[in-house]
Design a protein around this motif. Structure first.
Motif, PDB file in Angstrom:
ATOM      1  N   MET A  16       9.027  -8.276  20.748  1.00  0.00           N
ATOM      2  CA  MET A  16       9.003  -6.857  21.063  1.00  0.00           C
ATOM      3  C   MET A  16       8.663  -6.067  19.798  1.00  0.00           C
ATOM      4  SD  MET A  16      11.921  -4.515  22.909  1.00  0.00           S
ATOM      5  CE  MET A  16      12.022  -5.617  24.300  1.00  0.00           C
ATOM      6  N   SER A  17       7.755  -5.139  19.933  1.00  0.00           N
ATOM      7  CA  SER A  17       7.359  -4.312  18.798  1.00  0.00           C
ATOM      8  C   SER A  17       8.358  -3.175  18.600  1.00  0.00           C
ATOM      9  CB  SER A  17       5.967  -3.724  19.025  1.00  0.00           C
ATOM     10  OG  SER A  17       6.011  -2.753  20.048  1.00  0.00           O
ATOM     11  N   LEU A  18       8.307  -2.572  17.435  1.00  0.00           N
ATOM     12  CA  LEU A  18       9.162  -1.432  17.135  1.00  0.00           C
ATOM     13  C   LEU A  18       8.869  -0.277  18.090  1.00  0.00           C
ATOM     14  CD1 LEU A  18      11.314  -0.576  15.020  1.00  0.00           C
ATOM     15  CD2 LEU A  18       9.470   0.544  13.800  1.00  0.00           C
ATOM     16  N   ASN A  19       7.588  -0.057  18.378  1.00  0.00           N
ATOM     17  CA  ASN A  19       7.209   1.018  19.299  1.00  0.00           C
ATOM     18  C   ASN A  19       7.769   0.780  20.702  1.00  0.00           C
ATOM     19  OD1 ASN A  19       5.745   2.338  17.322  1.00  0.00           O
ATOM     20  ND2 ASN A  19       3.822   1.363  17.884  1.00  0.00           N
ATOM     21  N   GLU A  20       7.685  -0.453  21.170  1.00  0.00           N
ATOM     22  CA  GLU A  20       8.186  -0.781  22.504  1.00  0.00           C
ATOM     23  C   GLU A  20       9.705  -0.613  22.579  1.00  0.00           C
ATOM     24  OE1 GLU A  20       8.075  -4.505  25.680  1.00  0.00           O
ATOM     25  OE2 GLU A  20       7.049  -4.692  23.754  1.00  0.00           O
ATOM     26  N   LEU A  21      10.406  -1.084  21.547  1.00  0.00           N
ATOM     27  CA  LEU A  21      11.863  -0.946  21.532  1.00  0.00           C
ATOM     28  C   LEU A  21      12.270   0.517  21.449  1.00  0.00           C
ATOM     29  CD1 LEU A  21      14.629  -2.289  21.512  1.00  0.00           C
ATOM     30  CD2 LEU A  21      14.437  -2.458  19.013  1.00  0.00           C
ATOM     31  N   ALA A  22      11.573   1.283  20.632  1.00  0.00           N
ATOM     32  CA  ALA A  22      11.878   2.711  20.509  1.00  0.00           C
ATOM     33  C   ALA A  22      11.719   3.414  21.846  1.00  0.00           C
ATOM     34  CB  ALA A  22      10.970   3.352  19.456  1.00  0.00           C
ATOM     35  N   GLU A  23      10.678   3.064  22.565  1.00  0.00           N
ATOM     36  CA  GLU A  23      10.440   3.671  23.873  1.00  0.00           C
ATOM     37  C   GLU A  23      11.541   3.287  24.862  1.00  0.00           C
ATOM     38  OE1 GLU A  23       7.059   3.195  27.232  1.00  0.00           O
ATOM     39  OE2 GLU A  23       6.333   3.647  25.197  1.00  0.00           O
ATOM     40  N   LYS A  24      11.933   2.022  24.874  1.00  0.00           N
ATOM     41  CA  LYS A  24      12.972   1.557  25.800  1.00  0.00           C
ATOM     42  C   LYS A  24      14.337   2.162  25.477  1.00  0.00           C
ATOM     43  CE  LYS A  24      11.064  -2.812  27.307  1.00  0.00           C
ATOM     44  NZ  LYS A  24      11.420  -4.146  27.743  1.00  0.00           N
ATOM     45  N   CYS A  25      14.587   2.430  24.197  1.00  0.00           N
ATOM     46  CA  CYS A  25      15.879   2.970  23.769  1.00  0.00           C
ATOM     47  C   CYS A  25      15.883   4.490  23.682  1.00  0.00           C
ATOM     48  CB  CYS A  25      16.259   2.403  22.411  1.00  0.00           C
ATOM     49  SG  CYS A  25      16.555   0.644  22.424  1.00  0.00           S
ATOM     50  N   ALA A  50      22.159   0.780  23.775  1.00  0.00           N
ATOM     51  CA  ALA A  50      20.765   0.884  24.217  1.00  0.00           C
ATOM     52  C   ALA A  50      19.918  -0.254  23.654  1.00  0.00           C
ATOM     53  CB  ALA A  50      20.184   2.233  23.803  1.00  0.00           C
ATOM     54  N   ILE A  51      20.134  -0.588  22.388  1.00  0.00           N
ATOM     55  CA  ILE A  51      19.371  -1.662  21.756  1.00  0.00           C
ATOM     56  C   ILE A  51      19.727  -3.011  22.386  1.00  0.00           C
ATOM     57  CG2 ILE A  51      19.022  -2.947  19.604  1.00  0.00           C
ATOM     58  CD1 ILE A  51      19.391  -0.237  18.135  1.00  0.00           C
ATOM     59  N   CYS A  52      21.019  -3.251  22.587  1.00  0.00           N
ATOM     60  CA  CYS A  52      21.448  -4.521  23.208  1.00  0.00           C
ATOM     61  C   CYS A  52      20.909  -4.638  24.626  1.00  0.00           C
ATOM     62  CB  CYS A  52      22.970  -4.619  23.219  1.00  0.00           C
ATOM     63  SG  CYS A  52      23.679  -4.941  21.594  1.00  0.00           S
ATOM     64  N   SER A  53      20.886  -3.545  25.346  1.00  0.00           N
ATOM     65  CA  SER A  53      20.359  -3.550  26.712  1.00  0.00           C
ATOM     66  C   SER A  53      18.861  -3.863  26.718  1.00  0.00           C
ATOM     67  CB  SER A  53      20.629  -2.202  27.370  1.00  0.00           C
ATOM     68  OG  SER A  53      20.122  -2.167  28.669  1.00  0.00           O
ATOM     69  N   LEU A  55      17.104  -5.413  24.389  1.00  0.00           N
ATOM     70  CA  LEU A  55      16.815  -6.744  23.846  1.00  0.00           C
ATOM     71  C   LEU A  55      17.563  -7.861  24.585  1.00  0.00           C
ATOM     72  CD1 LEU A  55      16.861  -5.969  20.009  1.00  0.00           C
ATOM     73  CD2 LEU A  55      14.859  -6.434  21.439  1.00  0.00           C
ATOM     74  N   HIS A  56      18.397  -7.487  25.541  1.00  0.00           N
ATOM     75  CA  HIS A  56      19.197  -8.464  26.297  1.00  0.00           C
ATOM     76  C   HIS A  56      19.975  -9.366  25.338  1.00  0.00           C
ATOM     77  CE1 HIS A  56      17.093  -7.123  29.837  1.00  0.00           C
ATOM     78  NE2 HIS A  56      15.946  -7.369  29.224  1.00  0.00           N
ATOM     79  N   CYS A  57      20.793  -8.728  24.486  1.00  0.00           N
ATOM     80  CA  CYS A  57      21.568  -9.479  23.507  1.00  0.00           C
ATOM     81  C   CYS A  57      22.962  -8.873  23.364  1.00  0.00           C
ATOM     82  CB  CYS A  57      20.847  -9.501  22.168  1.00  0.00           C
ATOM     83  SG  CYS A  57      20.731  -7.886  21.354  1.00  0.00           S
ATOM     84  N   GLN A  58      23.772  -9.499  22.548  1.00  0.00           N
ATOM     85  CA  GLN A  58      25.113  -9.025  22.240  1.00  0.00           C
ATOM     86  C   GLN A  58      25.100  -8.318  20.885  1.00  0.00           C
ATOM     87  OE1 GLN A  58      27.934  -9.376  24.243  1.00  0.00           O
ATOM     88  NE2 GLN A  58      26.378 -10.003  25.718  1.00  0.00           N
ATOM     89  N   PRO A  59      26.062  -7.407  20.635  1.00  0.00           N
ATOM     90  CA  PRO A  59      26.113  -6.737  19.335  1.00  0.00           C
ATOM     91  C   PRO A  59      26.182  -7.719  18.161  1.00  0.00           C
ATOM     92  CG  PRO A  59      27.537  -5.602  20.870  1.00  0.00           C
ATOM     93  CD  PRO A  59      27.053  -6.851  21.561  1.00  0.00           C
ATOM     94  N   GLY A  60      26.872  -8.831  18.356  1.00  0.00           N
ATOM     95  CA  GLY A  60      26.976  -9.841  17.300  1.00  0.00           C
ATOM     96  C   GLY A  60      25.657 -10.502  16.952  1.00  0.00           C
ATOM     97  N   ASP A  61      24.690 -10.410  17.859  1.00  0.00           N
ATOM     98  CA  ASP A  61      23.360 -10.940  17.574  1.00  0.00           C
ATOM     99  C   ASP A  61      22.603 -10.032  16.606  1.00  0.00           C
ATOM    100  OD1 ASP A  61      23.785 -13.040  19.389  1.00  0.00           O
ATOM    101  OD2 ASP A  61      22.967 -11.854  21.055  1.00  0.00           O
ATOM    102  N   LEU A  62      23.018  -8.783  16.532  1.00  0.00           N
ATOM    103  CA  LEU A  62      22.328  -7.786  15.707  1.00  0.00           C
ATOM    104  C   LEU A  62      23.011  -7.515  14.372  1.00  0.00           C
ATOM    105  CD1 LEU A  62      21.629  -5.157  18.498  1.00  0.00           C
ATOM    106  CD2 LEU A  62      19.975  -6.724  17.475  1.00  0.00           C
ATOM    107  N   ILE A  63      24.309  -7.771  14.319  1.00  0.00           N
ATOM    108  CA  ILE A  63      25.098  -7.403  13.143  1.00  0.00           C
ATOM    109  C   ILE A  63      25.746  -8.641  12.551  1.00  0.00           C
ATOM    110  CG2 ILE A  63      27.052  -6.045  12.331  1.00  0.00           C
ATOM    111  CD1 ILE A  63      26.525  -4.165  14.722  1.00  0.00           C
ATOM    112  N   GLU A  64      25.640  -8.797  11.234  1.00  0.00           N
ATOM    113  CA  GLU A  64      26.234  -9.931  10.545  1.00  0.00           C
ATOM    114  C   GLU A  64      27.034  -9.438   9.348  1.00  0.00           C
ATOM    115  OE1 GLU A  64      24.790 -13.930   8.133  1.00  0.00           O
ATOM    116  OE2 GLU A  64      23.379 -12.871   9.414  1.00  0.00           O
TER     117      GLU A  64
END
Length: 72
Positions: A16-25, A50-53, A55-64
């Motif tokens: 997913m591109s930054l533009n596509e994610l920005a549009e979805k969020c 919005a980002i997790c939705s 990207l179909h992921c969990q917050p832990g997938d994004l934050i370390e």
């Protein structure tokens, strides 16, 4: 200690591109880019949701958490 944002990894995994994610969020490219590069000091739960939705992921997938104190 440091919190590392792994948004770039999740976007690459989802092809997913930054533009596509920005549009979805419903966010600007600039805000997402700042988050992706670690320039932001915080994130709202609404934004994280919005980002997790999108990207179909969990917050832990994004934050370390990396404990830099343990290295000393």
């Amino acid at each position: 200690m440091a919190i590392i944002i792994r948004l770039d990894r999740m976007m690459a995994d989802r092809k997913m591109s930054l533009n596509e994610l920005a549009e979805k969020c419903n966010m600007t490219n600039v805000n997402l880019s700042n988050l992706k590069t670690g320039k932001m000091k915080g994130i709202r739960f609404e934004t994280l949701n919005a980002i997790c939705s999108a990207l179909h992921c969990q917050p832990g997938d994004l934050i370390e958490f990396v404990d830099t104190e343990a290295d000393k």
